[in-house]
Design an enzyme around this catalytic site. Sequence first.
Site, mmCIF file in Angstrom:
data_model
loop_
_atom_site.group_PDB
_atom_site.id
_atom_site.type_symbol
_atom_site.label_atom_id
_atom_site.label_comp_id
_atom_site.label_asym_id
_atom_site.label_seq_id
_atom_site.Cartn_x
_atom_site.Cartn_y
_atom_site.Cartn_z
ATOM 1 N N HIS A 93 6.899 50.928 14.932
ATOM 2 C CA HIS A 93 5.577 51.146 15.620
ATOM 3 C C HIS A 93 4.308 51.786 14.912
ATOM 4 C CE1 HIS A 93 3.123 53.063 18.886
ATOM 5 N NE2 HIS A 93 3.675 52.444 19.717
ATOM 6 N N GLN B 271 12.146 54.810 21.772
ATOM 7 C CA GLN B 271 12.741 53.967 22.480
ATOM 8 C C GLN B 271 14.390 53.901 22.366
ATOM 9 O OE1 GLN B 271 11.593 51.613 24.087
ATOM 10 N NE2 GLN B 271 9.510 51.706 23.288
ATOM 11 N N LYS C 238 9.034 57.979 28.136
ATOM 12 C CA LYS C 238 9.835 56.950 27.918
ATOM 13 C C LYS C 238 11.439 57.190 28.252
ATOM 14 C CE LYS C 238 7.298 54.952 24.117
ATOM 15 N NZ LYS C 238 6.513 53.956 24.651
ATOM 16 N N CYS D 64 1.905 47.427 19.489
ATOM 17 C CA CYS D 64 1.497 48.147 18.474
ATOM 18 C C CYS D 64 2.741 48.026 17.370
ATOM 19 C CB CYS D 64 1.664 49.762 18.863
ATOM 20 S SG CYS D 64 0.623 49.911 20.337
ATOM 21 N N ASP E 193 12.289 57.977 14.586
ATOM 22 C CA ASP E 193 11.572 57.853 15.718
ATOM 23 C C ASP E 193 12.395 57.355 16.710
ATOM 24 O OD1 ASP E 193 10.075 56.705 17.635
ATOM 25 O OD2 ASP E 193 8.919 55.673 16.097
HETATM 26 N N1 7TS Z 1 7.673 54.705 18.481
HETATM 27 C C1 7TS Z 1 7.925 53.924 19.051
HETATM 28 C C2 7TS Z 1 9.205 53.140 18.492
HETATM 29 C C3 7TS Z 1 7.621 53.429 20.113
HETATM 30 O O1 7TS Z 1 8.045 52.321 20.909
HETATM 31 C C4 7TS Z 1 6.258 53.944 20.748
HETATM 32 C C5 7TS Z 1 5.530 53.712 22.020
HETATM 33 C C6 7TS Z 1 5.983 55.129 19.833
HETATM 34 C C7 7TS Z 1 6.468 55.438 18.902
HETATM 35 C C8 7TS Z 1 4.762 55.849 20.508
HETATM 36 O O2 7TS Z 1 5.032 56.760 21.685
HETATM 37 P P1 7TS Z 1 3.879 57.498 22.195
HETATM 38 O O3 7TS Z 1 4.626 58.018 23.532
HETATM 39 O O4 7TS Z 1 3.490 58.634 21.216
HETATM 40 O O5 7TS Z 1 2.856 56.630 22.505
HETATM 41 N N2 7TS Z 1 5.863 52.233 22.261
HETATM 42 C C9 7TS Z 1 5.115 51.629 23.191
HETATM 43 C C10 7TS Z 1 5.689 50.438 23.664
HETATM 44 O O6 7TS Z 1 6.406 49.766 23.142
HETATM 45 N N3 7TS Z 1 4.925 49.750 24.588
HETATM 46 O O7 7TS Z 1 3.792 50.819 24.901
HETATM 47 C C11 7TS Z 1 4.053 51.919 24.213
#
Ligand code: 7TS
Length: 417
Positions: free
Chosen positions: A133, A213, A236, A374, A210
């Site tokens: 990501h 997910q 999430k 992203c 990370d």
């Molecule tokens: N890493 C992964 C693997 C992600 O899927 C996401 C967000 C992030 C980092 C960032 O997370 P945040 O909570 O700091 O924004 N992924 C997604 C997505 O797949 N669709 O919207 C956000």
Amino acid sequence: MTPIESLTIPDAPTIARWRDDFPILRTRVHGKPLVYLDNGATTQKPTAVIEAERDYYMHANANVHRGVHWLSQRATRDYEGARARIASFLNAAQPEEIVFVRGTTEAINLVAQSDVRGRIKPGDEILISAMEHHSNIVPWQLVCEQTGAQLRVVPIDDSGTLDFEAYERMINARTRIVAVTHVSNALGTINPVERLIDIAHAHDVPVLLDGAQAVAHVPVDVRALDCDFYAFSGHKIYGPTGIGVLYAKANRLKAMPPWQGGGDMIRSVTFERTEYNDIPWKFEAGTPNIAGAIGLAVALDYVRAIGIEVIGRHEAQLLADATEAMRAVPRVRLIGTAQDKAAIVSFVHEDVHAHDVGTILDHCGVAVRAGHHCAMPVMQRFGVPATVRASFALYNTREDIDALVAAMRKVQEVFGR
Ligand code: 7TS
């Protein structure tokens, strides 16, 4: 841990009960029942989490760590209690290894700036994968710009599986950190993180996972994994937005300088010299997201009460069913077919742009994400501008998959040749 095989798949009444915990699932969109398949972007919240935040503001709101009064002490107890429950969920050795942050993005930036930036030199290397990501790419690019270090990227194959041999070749004496996703948001691939960590540690290289997910879908035991850093976002895993966690081994956190300065992260301040607080508060400058931390702990309790293995079993069935169903839809091609996958089905329609597919699905009440997720380098790797992504959570059902497939027939009617 109970072997997954020995667990039964939750039956329809059980899933119906889980669904009842999520009031938003009763929403109708465009006159149709909501079919929520955008859990990779964010999950919905159970009543217990919504009530916990409400309860906090109704009965316990005060600032933490600074009040002699009753409410402040209660807020501090609840906030620090949440930290302890989160530590236990991850099987961290101690609550002090849990740093509250805004989310995965902030956690990775914290590690990049506080841990890595200070110990990396021109010519040193940061190793990531081709399925990251943007939030596990750009913070490292910033460190590279700031220090003259080099970003190196382990390739993936056509199924979206990490090239493990390339990883073994690319890690070397110049590598300062390995930062990889536990589960890919765009492809669903589950990486072999234990093996990745073993090899990195054999080279004395720390590993950041990370977990954005992963944490809601696969068991995570940071001590068994022996990862140095684990980042995830509350939203999430059925928790609130604006709260997330950086897990880090205590000795690493102790060695890291503060990242942001301000209130709460200090022990004493004069204009000549400031003494910093102990971990983890050294990394929590300013008034934190107290209600969010409490809500996140409740979300993790909720997941724990059902059992992450039970959730995993249910989602594995959804993945199998959705994969088979989508393979049967004409002109649809799946992107991300790794052997070991979480319940994410990313696909393209050969004749219709992902955004148009997403719009038709929306009109049928089916919420999916259409775009680059992203993860633009993943799109480039597969030579597509965007994909449509259905991502599942514990409250999804076989009927949701049927609704997705029916909506894909509508796509074919509207746009098909
Ligand atoms: N890493 C992964 C693997 C992600 O899927 C996401 C967000 C992030 C980092 C960032 O997370 P945040 O909570 O700091 O924004 N992924 C997604 C997505 O797949 N669709 O919207 C956000």
